[in-house]
Design an enzyme around this catalytic site. Structure first.
Site, PDB file in Angstrom:
ATOM      1  N   LYS A 151       0.911  -1.188   0.139  1.00 33.06           N
ATOM      2  CA  LYS A 151       0.306  -0.134  -0.076  1.00 33.06           C
ATOM      3  C   LYS A 151       0.753   1.536   0.003  1.00 33.06           C
ATOM      4  CE  LYS A 151      -4.697   1.153   0.632  1.00 33.06           C
ATOM      5  NZ  LYS A 151      -5.803   0.332  -0.371  1.00 33.06           N
TER       6      LYS A 151
HETATM    7  P1  NAD Z   1     -13.100   8.182  -2.553  1.00 39.75           P
HETATM    8  O1  NAD Z   1     -11.961   9.948  -2.483  1.00 39.75           O
HETATM    9  O2  NAD Z   1     -13.288   8.151  -3.864  1.00 39.75           O
HETATM   10  O3  NAD Z   1     -14.168   7.967  -2.113  1.00 39.75           O
HETATM   11  C1  NAD Z   1     -14.479   9.084  -0.388  1.00 39.75           C
HETATM   12  C2  NAD Z   1     -15.798   9.051  -0.056  1.00 39.75           C
HETATM   13  O4  NAD Z   1     -15.365   9.431   1.263  1.00 39.75           O
HETATM   14  C3  NAD Z   1     -15.613  10.831  -0.784  1.00 39.75           C
HETATM   15  O5  NAD Z   1     -16.786  11.100  -1.459  1.00 39.75           O
HETATM   16  C4  NAD Z   1     -15.114  11.583  -0.160  1.00 39.75           C
HETATM   17  O6  NAD Z   1     -16.095  12.982   1.115  1.00 39.75           O
HETATM   18  C5  NAD Z   1     -15.588  10.902   1.761  1.00 39.75           C
HETATM   19  N1  NAD Z   1     -15.161  11.153   2.327  1.00 39.75           N
HETATM   20  C6  NAD Z   1     -14.127  11.489   2.933  1.00 39.75           C
HETATM   21  N2  NAD Z   1     -13.921  11.575   5.212  1.00 39.75           N
HETATM   22  C7  NAD Z   1     -14.952  11.693   5.027  1.00 39.75           C
HETATM   23  C8  NAD Z   1     -15.771  11.695   6.288  1.00 39.75           C
HETATM   24  N3  NAD Z   1     -15.031  11.361   7.637  1.00 39.75           N
HETATM   25  N4  NAD Z   1     -17.372  11.376   6.647  1.00 39.75           N
HETATM   26  C9  NAD Z   1     -17.473  10.917   6.160  1.00 39.75           C
HETATM   27  N5  NAD Z   1     -17.535  10.683   4.396  1.00 39.75           N
HETATM   28  C10 NAD Z   1     -16.103  11.223   3.823  1.00 39.75           C
HETATM   29  O7  NAD Z   1     -12.027   6.800  -2.124  1.00 39.75           O
HETATM   30  P2  NAD Z   1     -12.853   5.520  -2.367  1.00 39.75           P
HETATM   31  O8  NAD Z   1     -11.619   4.981  -3.184  1.00 39.75           O
HETATM   32  O9  NAD Z   1     -14.223   5.427  -2.669  1.00 39.75           O
HETATM   33  O10 NAD Z   1     -12.316   4.922  -0.804  1.00 39.75           O
HETATM   34  C11 NAD Z   1     -13.201   4.437  -0.124  1.00 39.75           C
HETATM   35  C12 NAD Z   1     -13.040   3.503   0.470  1.00 39.75           C
HETATM   36  O11 NAD Z   1     -12.890   2.481   0.374  1.00 39.75           O
HETATM   37  C13 NAD Z   1     -11.119   3.646   1.088  1.00 39.75           C
HETATM   38  O12 NAD Z   1     -11.483   3.200   2.458  1.00 39.75           O
HETATM   39  C14 NAD Z   1     -10.258   3.007   0.514  1.00 39.75           C
HETATM   40  O13 NAD Z   1      -9.116   2.288   0.878  1.00 39.75           O
HETATM   41  C15 NAD Z   1     -11.520   1.879  -0.293  1.00 39.75           C
HETATM   42  N6  NAD Z   1     -11.008   0.950  -1.379  1.00 39.75           N
HETATM   43  C16 NAD Z   1     -11.156   1.712  -2.765  1.00 39.75           C
HETATM   44  C17 NAD Z   1     -10.275   1.104  -3.016  1.00 39.75           C
HETATM   45  C18 NAD Z   1     -11.191   1.204  -5.137  1.00 39.75           C
HETATM   46  O14 NAD Z   1     -11.203   0.226  -5.865  1.00 39.75           O
HETATM   47  N7  NAD Z   1     -10.400   2.732  -5.078  1.00 39.75           N
HETATM   48  C19 NAD Z   1     -10.393  -0.614  -3.233  1.00 39.75           C
HETATM   49  C20 NAD Z   1     -10.398  -1.327  -1.847  1.00 39.75           C
HETATM   50  C21 NAD Z   1     -10.956  -0.873  -1.336  1.00 39.75           C
END
Ligand code: NAD
Length: 476
Positions: free
Chosen positions: A107
């Site tokens: 990561k």
């Molecule tokens: P992203 O940046 O696209 O979205 C995150 C969202 O959460 C945003 O809309 C942001 O405004 C919101 N956010 C941030 N802080 C917040 C809070 N305190 N309260 C409420 N909302 C809040 O990110 P993502 O890619 O969707 O990732 C989200 C989670 O999923 C992370 O934990 C990431 O590690 C996990 N994840 C993502 C992927 C991927 O393919 N993108 C894969 C596996 C896991």
């Protein structure tokens, strides 16, 4: 805000790991070898921006190299630190193992708020970060393959792939150095939606098992289930969209950075997302009830809670008040080890992160294979499949007219049956299969062992077992 008694994110992952290995019979010392993070590289680099040199701090952590390349996203957030990337790298090891993506866990992260920078500035920062990682093989098609995570997406992945290609001009596999790229830069159809799509497939599989549904105190199907989503970013948006538009679930509340919005009639996810994109948050959205402290809606009465924002949002401070009987961890580590214990005691079923959000790495695996094979999925067989289906249709319709009773097949059926699978359909099919098989491996342990009472422990047992077998096969 995380309670002071709460362990750090990495400690939380280790606690959950320890709970599972206590139920295993691993060779002496192997447990420690699997748990520890092999290496974490910290880099500080400068970029000239707005007339001054700005220094940035980035990390790339490699948790386990029992399989290579190692794989894991790169996150852009001010919350990034060594503890966080190490926890996330460990989760990647367990996740890849569980869904049989042939990678070790890694990561990365850059301590930055991407919203503070213009696009051209972000490009320079990303290229410089890529240079620092690539020159140490921490971005490399056969060593270490990043992907998007919080705060990064296709755009950043395209910059990284291009920077790597510039540094390795004769590497024919250069595109496989990173996944999550746009389609026109070596990406794969269905990668952007993959993690949210995987959350949907995970829930669909859960709802195929009446025994499991009953464990959560629920009944029926996904149709009409009341859902709360935290974080309407890449993962949360796609999960919410597919569950409402394809499975008939109802998203009654969405929690974003600036607050929460609740509407018992169900929110229109595309409309809400367009509002957030335009106004920067949910405040002012014309339907539903807005509250500034959105985290209160985590405690709302609902059937399914989908934390899809960041780690530690369900913790010792609020676990007691969580009412959802089913939580699916779309984010990594949203439930702390302490909260996990409280929720388990309450009978809440938690579909764990290492499984629930594995859709991203699964489709990343397909993208990596596509890059290495230099051919789009389905290109060789699609038309051949169509012509074989046409043969059957012609034969059937010919048979009917030769028997003097001419009839033809239903045009809608014919259209569906004759259409060969394109890349998107193949990717979705591969992802669906992966999510079903992985769920079944977890539930088998969950139901067959008296000492395993939750899906997370079951997931750890399956994945650690595979990592251990892989180390042992290497002679460790
Ligand atoms: P992203 O940046 O696209 O979205 C995150 C969202 O959460 C945003 O809309 C942001 O405004 C919101 N956010 C941030 N802080 C917040 C809070 N305190 N309260 C409420 N909302 C809040 O990110 P993502 O890619 O969707 O990732 C989200 C989670 O999923 C992370 O934990 C990431 O590690 C996990 N994840 C993502 C992927 C991927 O393919 N993108 C894969 C596996 C896991």
């Amino acid at each position: 805000m995380i309670n002071r008694k709460e362990p750090s994110f990495r400690e939380s992952v280790d606690l959950m790991f320890n709970r599972a290995v206590a139920l295993m019979d691993l060779a002496p010392g192997l447990e420690e070898k699997i748990r520890v993070c092999n290496a974490t590289y910290t880099v500080r680099f400068g970029v000239r921006l707005r007339g001054e040199v700005k220094t940035f701090t980035g990390y790339r952590s490699v948790h386990s190299e029992h399989m290579e390349p190692v794989k894991g996203g790169i996150r852009y957030s001010l919350g990034v630190n060594q503890d966080e990337v190490e926890a996330l790298a460990a989760l990647m090891t367990y996740k890849c193992s569980l869904v049989e993506a042939p990678f070790g866990g890694s990561k990365g992260g850059l301590c930055i708020d991407p919203r503070e920078y213009e696009e051209h500035e972000l490009e320079r920062i990303t290229r410089r970060f890529t240079y620092e990682l690539a020159k140490r093989d921490l971005i490399h098609p056969s060593q270490n393959v990043p992907a998007p995570d919080m705060g990064t997406g296709e755009r950043e992945m395209a910059w990284m792939a291009d920077q790597y290609a510039r540094m390795n001009t004769t590497d024919i596999n250069a595109k496989a150095c990173v996944t999550g790229k746009p389609l026109n830069a070596g990406g794969i159809a269905g990668r952007v939606e993959a993690t949210g799509r995987g959350v949907q497939y995970a829930l669909q599989e859960f709802f195929r098992h009446p025994e499991d549904i009953a464990k959560a105190g629920l009944s029926g199907t996904l149709e009409g289930k009341r859902v709360v989503v935290q974080g309407l970013g890449n993962v949360g948006y796609h999960a919410a969209k597919f569950l409402t538009q394809e499975d008939g679930a109802k998203v009654i509340a969405v929690i974003e950075r600036d607050g929460g919005i609740l509407d018992e009639n169900g929110l229109d996810i595309d409309d809400l997302q367009a509002w957030i994109a335009k106004h920067g948050g949910v405040d002012g959205y014309p339907s539903g009830k807005y509250i500034k402290d959105g985290s209160k809606y985590l405690e709302a009465d609902c059937d399914i809670l989908i934390p899809a924002a960041l780690e530690g949002t369900i913790n010792l401070d609020n676990a007691d008040r969580i009412q959802a009987p089913l939580i699916i961890e779309a984010a990594n580590g949203p439930v702390t080890a302490g909260a996990d214990e409280i929720l388990r005691k309450k009978g809440c079923v938690i579909i764990p992160d290492m499984y629930a959000n594995a859709g991203g790495v699964t489709v990343s695996y397909f993208e990596w294979v596509k890059n290495l094979s230099h051919i789009r999925f389905g290109r060789m067989q699609r038309r051949q499949e169509e012509s074989r289906h046409q043969l059957v249709v012609d034969q059937l319709e010919g048979l009917s007219s030769s028997m003097g009773d001419a009839w033809s097949l239903d045009p809608e059926f014919k259209e569906k049956y004759l259409r060969g699978a394109d890349e998107l359909q193949l990717v979705r099919s591969g992802l669906d299969d992966t999510m079903r098989v992985a769920y079944q491996s977890m539930r088998e342990v969950w139901h067959s062992r008296d000492d395993v009472t939750d899906l997370r422990t079951a997931a750890y047992l399956v994945s650690i077992g595979k990592v251990a077998a892989s180390y042992q096969a290497k002679g460790l």
